[in-house]
Design an enzyme around this catalytic site. Structure first.
Site, PDB file in Angstrom:
ATOM      1  N   GLY A   1     128.452  47.131  23.279  1.00 39.08           N
ATOM      2  CA  GLY A   1     128.460  47.406  24.709  1.00 39.08           C
ATOM      3  C   GLY A   1     127.269  48.133  25.282  1.00 39.08           C
ATOM      4  O   GLY A   1     127.243  48.406  26.483  1.00 39.08           O
TER       5      GLY A   1
ATOM      6  N   CYS B   1     117.948  42.223  16.649  1.00 39.49           N
ATOM      7  CA  CYS B   1     117.470  43.458  16.047  1.00 39.49           C
ATOM      8  C   CYS B   1     116.992  43.142  14.631  1.00 39.49           C
ATOM      9  O   CYS B   1     117.453  43.725  13.651  1.00 39.49           O
ATOM     10  CB  CYS B   1     118.578  44.513  16.029  1.00 39.49           C
ATOM     11  SG  CYS B   1     117.984  46.138  15.523  1.00 39.49           S
TER      12      CYS B   1
END
Length: 490
Positions: free
Chosen positions: A295, A413
């Site tokens: 989130g 990432c």
């Protein structure tokens, strides 16, 4: 002399116990917390960064004690490969033949002996006491003997003794010295491309504890409020970021209320860059985050959506992660963000429906080894091979959901080429309705001051721990084009 027994008692003597037992050593709570974390990681596949705060609270640790426990746990996990090589030599057996609870204690002891300013007698003695308390008396002598051998040399001397010759096998030497699996070292070297001479610096950066970075969610809190915290400093490039010198971020009111949060500066930058791109035609009111858990980006985008009069749909496949998204966006004004449990490879939303779409795809996470030190020991090359088809499918469906003239942002990432350039190139090769934008042109206000951020494809962005002090975030910005007839897709 006669000894009179107490009423109802027994005359002391060999048969009734003799001398009272020695008091059991009491292990300090910081070392116990660190050991708890290592055991949770090894036995439960837990994530250290998630379980550590729980263990600190459970053990009542704050301040210096909490910092000591954190360094013990995270530092041991980062340097686990190095310590295992040393422990194998000192135990005269492979670490795979050591009972896992005992091995975790040995790793903790090795970290104190080789990488912390803990006196040898304290490092050995407390580890032996920990084993007696948590495992049993049986292995205590073995642990004592092994750690006494570890204490005989420095870390540098041990690495020279147990690692391959750097002249004959430089990658093998880096595997031991920098504590990364061989395949990870090779993958990161490939990702650096022509700048492979930076490999040592990158591996070393993975082994440095990162400072805690906060994001001031736009419209919910002013960054100046966070900078008023003792020891806080502004991040170098994100206008929303603040780094903390020490302390628990959860103690900051803005963080407790969700107006600010812990978020890496690299994550902030790619989210802001995607928001800075001007769109073509139509409106800019419908936004989508296809893989929203846990989130962080959804909350940043949601806060900005409230400022711009937009609406964000945040989709997350796993219900427990969708619950984390709900919690992350709780401070955003009501009605701005809608969280749904949805599989973004077979989404409930339609085609051509959104103006901006971000897909922060599940990946190997090799760009965040500073923050998730155990990941390097869990991931395998097979994991990357399995993730790439998922990443392609997620990007394809995200482009489908973007209207002509709108923007799709692909984020990982990870700097691994198969997960970054490889995914984007394959998706582009299968479609005639999308183009790769030059991030420096369309998001110049966000990226102008960030040095050496060029990605493996022209126009993409790749951030690095050793260059930028951020996670190794990758960003590709793609514009959906209007085509005559049905667009071709791979």
């Amino acid at each position: 002399m006669n000894v009179r027994p107490r009423p109802g008692g027994k005359r002391p003597g060999p048969r009734s116990g003799g001398r009272p037992p020695r008091p059991r050593p009491k292990v300090d709570q910081a070392r116990l917390a660190a050991y708890d974390v290592l055991r949770a990681v090894a036995a439960e596949d837990a994530y250290a960064n998630l379980v550590l705060p729980e263990r600190l609270r459970a053990r009542g640790l704050e301040g210096r004690d909490a910092a000591f426990a954190t360094e013990l746990a995270a530092g041991t996990l980062r340097r686990q490969g190095t310590y295992d090589a040393v422990l194998s030599a000192c135990a005269r057996r492979p670490v795979t033949r050591i009972d896992p609870p005992v091995l975790d204690a040995l790793r903790l002891g090795a970290h104190q002996l080789l990488s912390m300013r803990v006196p040898s007698h304290a490092a050995v003695g407390t580890t032996v006491d920990l084993v007696r308390q948590e495992v049993g008396h049986g292995p205590a002598g073995f642990v004592n003997a092994v750690l006494r051998r570890v204490a005989e040399q420095t870390l540098d001397a041990w690495v020279r003794a147990v690692a391959p010759d750097p002249g004959g096998d430089p990658r093998g030497f880096q595997v031991v010295w920098q504590s990364h699996p061989r395949w990870v070292v090779d993958a990161l070297a490939e990702s650096l491309g022509e700048r492979a001479d930076e490999l040592d610096a990158l591996l070393a950066a993975d082994n440095e504890a990162p400072r805690v970075t906060l994001v001031a969610r736009p419209g919910l809190v002013d960054r100046e409020e966070l900078l008023a915290v003792e020891g806080a400093e502004p991040t170098r490039w994100s206008p929303l970021g603040v780094t903390l010198g020490s302390g628990d971020p959860g103690a900051i009111e803005a963080v407790r209320r969700g107006r600010a949060a812990v978020q890496d500066e690299g994550s902030q930058l790619v989210a802001l860059a995607a928001l800075a791109v001007p769109l073509e035609g139509g409106h800019d009111r419908r936004w989508l985050d296809t893989c929203a858990g846990p989130g962080g980006k959804a909350a940043l985008w949601g806060a900005e959506a409230a400022r711009r009069g937009a609406h964000l749909l945040a989709g997350e496949r796993a219900p427990h992660r969708a619950a984390l998204v709900e919690r992350a966006v709780a401070a955003v004004p009501a009605g701005v963000v809608e969280v749904v449990v949805a599989d973004a490879t077979d989404p409930p939303w339609g085609r051509d429906e959104f103006d901006r779409v971000v897909v922060d795809a599940p990946c190997s996470g090799l760009g965040a080894l500073r923050r998730r030190p155990e990941s390097r020991w869990r991931r395998t090359p097979g994991d990357v091979e399995a993730l790439v088809p998922l990443q392609r499918a997620l990007l394809d469906r995200a482009i489908d959901a973007t209207r002509p003239g709108g923007l799709t942002a692909y984020v990982t990432c990870s700097p691994v080429l198969a997960e970054t350039a490889g995914v984007v190139e394959q998706v582009l090769a299968g479609r005639n309705d999308v183009e790769l934008l030059d991030a420096d042109e369309v998001a110049a206000d966000v990226l102008r001051a960030v040095p050496d951020h060029a990605g493996p494809l022209a126009g993409t962005v790749q951030l690095w721990p050793h260059r930028h002090g951020t996670d190794a975030m990758f960003l590709a910005l793609l514009r959906r084009r209007q085509v005559v007839g049905r667009p071709s897709t791979g």
